[in-house]
Design a protein around this motif. Sequence first.
Motif, mmCIF file in Angstrom:
data_model
loop_
_atom_site.group_PDB
_atom_site.id
_atom_site.type_symbol
_atom_site.label_atom_id
_atom_site.label_comp_id
_atom_site.label_asym_id
_atom_site.label_seq_id
_atom_site.Cartn_x
_atom_site.Cartn_y
_atom_site.Cartn_z
ATOM 1 N N ASP A 79 0.859 -1.183 0.000
ATOM 2 C CA ASP A 79 0.000 0.000 0.000
ATOM 3 C C ASP A 79 0.897 1.236 0.000
ATOM 4 N N LEU A 80 0.965 1.905 -1.153
ATOM 5 C CA LEU A 80 1.803 3.094 -1.301
ATOM 6 C C LEU A 80 1.077 4.374 -0.909
ATOM 7 N N SER A 81 -0.202 4.267 -0.576
ATOM 8 C CA SER A 81 -1.006 5.465 -0.314
ATOM 9 C C SER A 81 -1.025 5.870 1.149
ATOM 10 N N VAL A 82 -0.469 5.029 2.044
ATOM 11 C CA VAL A 82 -0.641 5.273 3.483
ATOM 12 C C VAL A 82 -0.120 6.632 3.931
ATOM 13 N N GLY A 83 0.952 7.115 3.295
ATOM 14 C CA GLY A 83 1.516 8.395 3.706
ATOM 15 C C GLY A 83 0.529 9.534 3.551
ATOM 16 N N TYR A 84 -0.043 9.647 2.362
ATOM 17 C CA TYR A 84 -0.966 10.760 2.123
ATOM 18 C C TYR A 84 -2.364 10.489 2.662
ATOM 19 N N VAL A 85 -2.709 9.225 2.890
ATOM 20 C CA VAL A 85 -3.940 8.940 3.645
ATOM 21 C C VAL A 85 -3.787 9.493 5.059
ATOM 22 N N ILE A 118 -11.720 4.480 3.132
ATOM 23 C CA ILE A 118 -10.642 4.528 2.138
ATOM 24 C C ILE A 118 -10.098 3.129 1.879
ATOM 25 N N GLY A 119 -9.914 2.370 2.954
ATOM 26 C CA GLY A 119 -9.436 0.996 2.811
ATOM 27 C C GLY A 119 -10.426 0.124 2.071
ATOM 28 N N LEU A 120 -11.719 0.350 2.333
ATOM 29 C CA LEU A 120 -12.765 -0.410 1.650
ATOM 30 C C LEU A 120 -12.747 -0.117 0.154
ATOM 31 N N TYR A 121 -12.597 1.174 -0.180
ATOM 32 C CA TYR A 121 -12.547 1.578 -1.593
ATOM 33 C C TYR A 121 -11.355 0.928 -2.304
ATOM 34 N N GLN A 122 -10.187 1.009 -1.707
ATOM 35 C CA GLN A 122 -8.992 0.466 -2.357
ATOM 36 C C GLN A 122 -9.020 -1.067 -2.355
ATOM 37 N N VAL A 135 -0.813 -0.559 -8.377
ATOM 38 C CA VAL A 135 -1.443 0.479 -9.201
ATOM 39 C C VAL A 135 -2.517 1.209 -8.397
ATOM 40 N N THR A 136 -3.358 0.443 -7.694
ATOM 41 C CA THR A 136 -4.455 1.038 -6.907
ATOM 42 C C THR A 136 -3.924 2.028 -5.884
ATOM 43 N N THR A 137 -2.921 1.616 -5.144
ATOM 44 C CA THR A 137 -2.425 2.470 -4.063
ATOM 45 C C THR A 137 -1.518 3.581 -4.572
ATOM 46 N N LEU A 138 -0.864 3.366 -5.720
ATOM 47 C CA LEU A 138 -0.104 4.455 -6.335
ATOM 48 C C LEU A 138 -1.060 5.554 -6.775
ATOM 49 N N ALA A 139 -2.192 5.150 -7.369
ATOM 50 C CA ALA A 139 -3.236 6.121 -7.719
ATOM 51 C C ALA A 139 -3.768 6.800 -6.467
ATOM 52 N N GLY A 140 -3.943 6.002 -5.401
ATOM 53 C CA GLY A 140 -4.398 6.558 -4.127
ATOM 54 C C GLY A 140 -3.430 7.586 -3.570
ATOM 55 N N PHE A 142 -1.584 9.652 -5.287
ATOM 56 C CA PHE A 142 -1.829 10.901 -5.993
ATOM 57 C C PHE A 142 -3.145 11.545 -5.555
ATOM 58 N N ILE A 143 -4.191 10.711 -5.438
ATOM 59 C CA ILE A 143 -5.523 11.225 -5.088
ATOM 60 C C ILE A 143 -5.506 11.894 -3.722
ATOM 61 N N PHE A 144 -4.956 11.221 -2.715
ATOM 62 C CA PHE A 144 -5.016 11.755 -1.350
ATOM 63 C C PHE A 144 -4.014 12.875 -1.126
ATOM 64 N N ARG A 145 -2.953 12.895 -1.938
ATOM 65 C CA ARG A 145 -2.060 14.063 -1.903
ATOM 66 C C ARG A 145 -2.808 15.283 -2.425
ATOM 67 N N GLY A 146 -3.566 15.080 -3.511
ATOM 68 C CA GLY A 146 -4.364 16.175 -4.057
ATOM 69 C C GLY A 146 -5.427 16.641 -3.085
ATOM 70 N N LEU A 147 -6.107 15.690 -2.430
ATOM 71 C CA LEU A 147 -7.144 16.048 -1.449
ATOM 72 C C LEU A 147 -6.551 16.779 -0.252
ATOM 73 N N LEU A 148 -5.354 16.379 0.166
ATOM 74 C CA LEU A 148 -4.668 17.069 1.266
ATOM 75 C C LEU A 148 -4.410 18.523 0.888
ATOM 76 N N ASN A 149 -3.881 18.738 -0.319
ATOM 77 C CA ASN A 149 -3.592 20.111 -0.763
ATOM 78 C C ASN A 149 -4.869 20.937 -0.922
ATOM 79 N N LEU A 150 -5.934 20.291 -1.438
ATOM 80 C CA LEU A 150 -7.207 21.002 -1.586
ATOM 81 C C LEU A 150 -7.800 21.401 -0.236
ATOM 82 N N SER A 151 -7.713 20.486 0.722
ATOM 83 C CA SER A 151 -8.314 20.747 2.036
ATOM 84 C C SER A 151 -7.629 21.896 2.771
#
Length: 396
Positions: A79-85, A118-122, A135-140, A142-151
């Motif tokens: 799971d590569l998304s944990v940082g930005y999650v 988030i875990g359920l979605y991925q 692939v799923t978590t690499l996309a995650g 990017f997605i959660f990094r973007g959401l962090l910046n937006l928030s």
Amino acid sequence: MNENKQKVGLGQEVASLVKTNIRDYMMYIALVVIMVFFAIKTNGGFLQARNIANLINQAGYVAVMSIGMTLILILSHIDLSVGYVAGFSGSVAAILMTKYHMNEWLAILIVLGLGLLIGLYQGILVTNVGVPAFVTTLAGMFIFRGLLNLSLQKTGTIIIPNKGFNELSNGFIPDITTKGDLHYLTLIIGGLLVLAMIYTEIKTRKNKVKYDFEVPSMPIFIFKLIALSVIIMVVIWTLASYQGIPWTAVIVSVVLIIYNYMLNKTRLGRAIYGIGGNAQAAELSGINVKRVTLFAFCSVSLMAALGGILYTSRLQSATPTAGAGFELDAVASCYIGGVAVSGGVGRVTNTIIGTLVIMSLTNGMNLMGIDIAYQYIVKGLIFVIAVAFDVRNRKK
């Protein structure tokens, strides 16, 4: 003559134990070497009570994420998304408490629920849709990094005033008295931990003997109990001489106990190891591989959300840079802690030691004023050496 035989026998047994458990022992040896090295280089500053408490608080967010990551890696996923999650979860918590004036404990529950979603979605993408976890978590990521910046786009860094929330990664358990220079409740807890450790070790040994498993000789077993007791009490005494046990240590310990019990004492834990060893064989034996995998993804995202809460609490603020590189520390902690690259092997207790190795390196190099660029190089080299050692050892 008999004494010589006994000495030879003990020596051979120790050598055999070291050879058989070389992977685990090297991890502890590495941690000791790192601590001694930084203690010398900082003139004892690394081992001061204040810095040990600081190290525990610094390591907390990585520790909980690494525990969740252990399950994913055992299953041969990642799971590569944990940082930005984690970063996004911290920003959501900050917004709920500052903008909407929500109670900190309710905000924490909502954020943990967000982590599960988030875990359920991925997990559904991996198990039902068939998108590879990488692939799923690499996309995650990017997605959660973007959401962090937006928030945080309009507000920037959000300072969190909630005392209860900030105490999670900066506070210490209260004492039973204000008299004296020591934290007496910490000493009592340390004594109870030693007694619990001795009881558990004796019970485990009896069970192994009962079912004819090989156990160390009594002298080595007693030496092990004494050594573990001394280590526990040295750490406890060090913390008691400062402000006691940090709340971070309590949170990580509770998570560790739950996950360790789940992996070693439940059917779910056996299923996780079975799938990691051979997913097809596990499926044929009746294990619902998709359901177990989905659970693991929900678990790791939940721990990422908790890690985000601890990190945000530590800084007492939510920042746009939160989450950067967290996944690398989590994965490195797992592999240094003995999780097999091929999956199927790993223990959360060892993962915590891996976390301490990584965070001790960071803490010690910061105390020495080493440039961040060199810190990345050193951690990368340690990571490669640990994995290479593991691969070579398993081939043998």
